[in-house]
Design a protein around this motif. Structure first.
Motif, PDB file in Angstrom:
ATOM      1  N   TRP A  29      42.254   6.667 -43.924  1.00 12.68           N
ATOM      2  CA  TRP A  29      41.408   5.968 -44.896  1.00 12.68           C
ATOM      3  C   TRP A  29      41.629   4.467 -44.859  1.00 12.68           C
ATOM      4  N   LEU A  30      42.863   4.040 -44.623  1.00 17.50           N
ATOM      5  CA  LEU A  30      43.115   2.612 -44.482  1.00 17.50           C
ATOM      6  C   LEU A  30      42.424   2.053 -43.239  1.00 17.50           C
ATOM      7  N   ALA A  31      42.398   2.827 -42.162  1.00 16.17           N
ATOM      8  CA  ALA A  31      41.709   2.381 -40.952  1.00 16.17           C
ATOM      9  C   ALA A  31      40.198   2.286 -41.193  1.00 16.17           C
ATOM     10  N   ILE A  32      39.646   3.234 -41.925  1.00 16.72           N
ATOM     11  CA  ILE A  32      38.212   3.191 -42.228  1.00 16.72           C
ATOM     12  C   ILE A  32      37.895   1.972 -43.082  1.00 16.72           C
ATOM     13  N   CYS A  38      35.940  -5.404 -41.480  1.00 18.67           N
ATOM     14  CA  CYS A  38      35.621  -6.162 -40.261  1.00 18.67           C
ATOM     15  C   CYS A  38      34.118  -6.212 -40.029  1.00 18.67           C
ATOM     16  N   GLY A  39      33.443  -5.091 -40.235  1.00 11.86           N
ATOM     17  CA  GLY A  39      31.999  -5.060 -40.060  1.00 11.86           C
ATOM     18  C   GLY A  39      31.276  -5.966 -41.039  1.00 11.86           C
ATOM     19  N   LEU A  40      31.702  -5.942 -42.303  1.00 14.84           N
ATOM     20  CA  LEU A  40      31.083  -6.819 -43.304  1.00 14.84           C
ATOM     21  C   LEU A  40      31.342  -8.286 -42.984  1.00 14.84           C
TER      22      LEU A  40
END
Length: 110
Positions: A29-32, A38-40
């Motif tokens: 969940w931390l990776a998600i 990063c995407g935002l």
């Protein structure tokens, strides 16, 4: 004076496996969350650059001269940058014995 029920010992390996599975789920969940952030960030940078690129240069009022837009094509000579000291205001800044500029923090030691 026991309560009548026998306690069954839980092996330490089972507890270790449960803790490891919880850690893996937490890391997933931390990776998600990190990927979403990063995407935002990339999306915001892309939008910022696109918005900044859309604003064209301001051109003077047309009709005053026949050379409208010529100032965008012909480079205008600019004065050399001023290296005044940002701390004491010494014109030309601080220089060492060879004439190279010295940072103010090195010149104002003492």
């Amino acid at each position: 004076m026991s309560s009548g029920r026998a306690r069954i010992p839980v092996p330490g390996g089972v507890i270790g496996v449960v803790i490891a599975l919880c850690a893996v789920l937490l890391l997933k969940w931390l990776a998600i969350v990190a990927l979403v952030v990063c995407g935002l960030t990339l999306l915001a940078r892309w939008g910022w650059r696109r918005r900044r690129a859309g604003a064209g240069p301001v051109v003077g009022t047309p009709g005053l001269t026949g050379d409208v837009g010529l100032e965008l094509l012909v480079p205008v000579p600019r004065p050399a940058p001023v290296d005044d000291c940002t701390w004491c205001g010494l014109a030309g800044g601080h220089r060492d014995l060879r004439g190279r500029p010295v940072r103010p923090r090195h010149a104002h030691v003492g």
